[in-house]
Design a protein around this motif. Structure first.
Motif, PDB file in Angstrom:
ATOM      1  N   UNK A  70      59.275  30.455   5.634  1.00  0.00           N
ATOM      2  CA  UNK A  70      57.896  30.230   6.065  1.00  0.00           C
ATOM      3  C   UNK A  70      57.268  31.533   6.560  1.00  0.00           C
ATOM      4  N   UNK A  71      58.017  32.341   7.297  1.00  0.00           N
ATOM      5  CA  UNK A  71      57.513  33.631   7.753  1.00  0.00           C
ATOM      6  C   UNK A  71      57.239  34.580   6.608  1.00  0.00           C
ATOM      7  N   UNK A  72      58.105  34.551   5.612  1.00  0.00           N
ATOM      8  CA  UNK A  72      57.903  35.372   4.425  1.00  0.00           C
ATOM      9  C   UNK A  72      56.632  34.961   3.687  1.00  0.00           C
ATOM     10  N   UNK A  73      56.422  33.655   3.566  1.00  0.00           N
ATOM     11  CA  UNK A  73      55.215  33.167   2.894  1.00  0.00           C
ATOM     12  C   UNK A  73      53.962  33.506   3.700  1.00  0.00           C
ATOM     13  N   UNK A  74      54.034  33.361   5.018  1.00  0.00           N
ATOM     14  CA  UNK A  74      52.888  33.701   5.859  1.00  0.00           C
ATOM     15  C   UNK A  74      52.558  35.181   5.776  1.00  0.00           C
ATOM     16  N   UNK A  75      53.597  36.018   5.658  1.00  0.00           N
ATOM     17  CA  UNK A  75      53.376  37.457   5.508  1.00  0.00           C
ATOM     18  C   UNK A  75      52.677  37.779   4.191  1.00  0.00           C
TER      19      UNK A  75
END
Length: 104
Positions: free
Chosen positions: A17-22
């Protein structure tokens, strides 16, 4: 919203999820409160990363790149079966204790 990624645990779901948000894709991580249902033994299959319908294809592209990177290894590849091994030992010890208790 659609499921873009089914993680093995809640930590991996938040990493994805953090990777996608980035990468500018809004996410929702589901299954957070279901993790504790199994106690010390890790529950699997409850952690999902959800994205909006229109972001599904770009999210899957980012996830494919994440999975293809060399730093990501699954539990099977790394030989890490500690939660499964732990569960087997607990069940074995419980079975032995029950047998001893039934003989007295």
């Amino acid at each position: 919203m659609q499921i873009a990624y089914r993680a093995k645990d809640i930590i991996e779901a938040h990493i994805v999820a953090g990777l996608l948000k980035a990468n500018g894709i809004e996410t929702y991580v589901g299954g957070l409160y279901l993790q504790g249902a199994m106690g010390e033994i890790g529950a699997a299959g409850f952690s999902n990363v959800h994205v909006e319908d229109e972001d599904l294809y770009p999210a899957r592209q980012v996830i494919t790149e994440y999975e293809a990177s060399s730093c990501v290894t699954t539990a099977v590849e790394s030989g890490d079966d500690k939660p499964d091994s732990y569960a087997r030992w607990v069940l074995l010890v419980m079975a032995v204790l029950v047998l001893i208790w039934l003989n007295f």
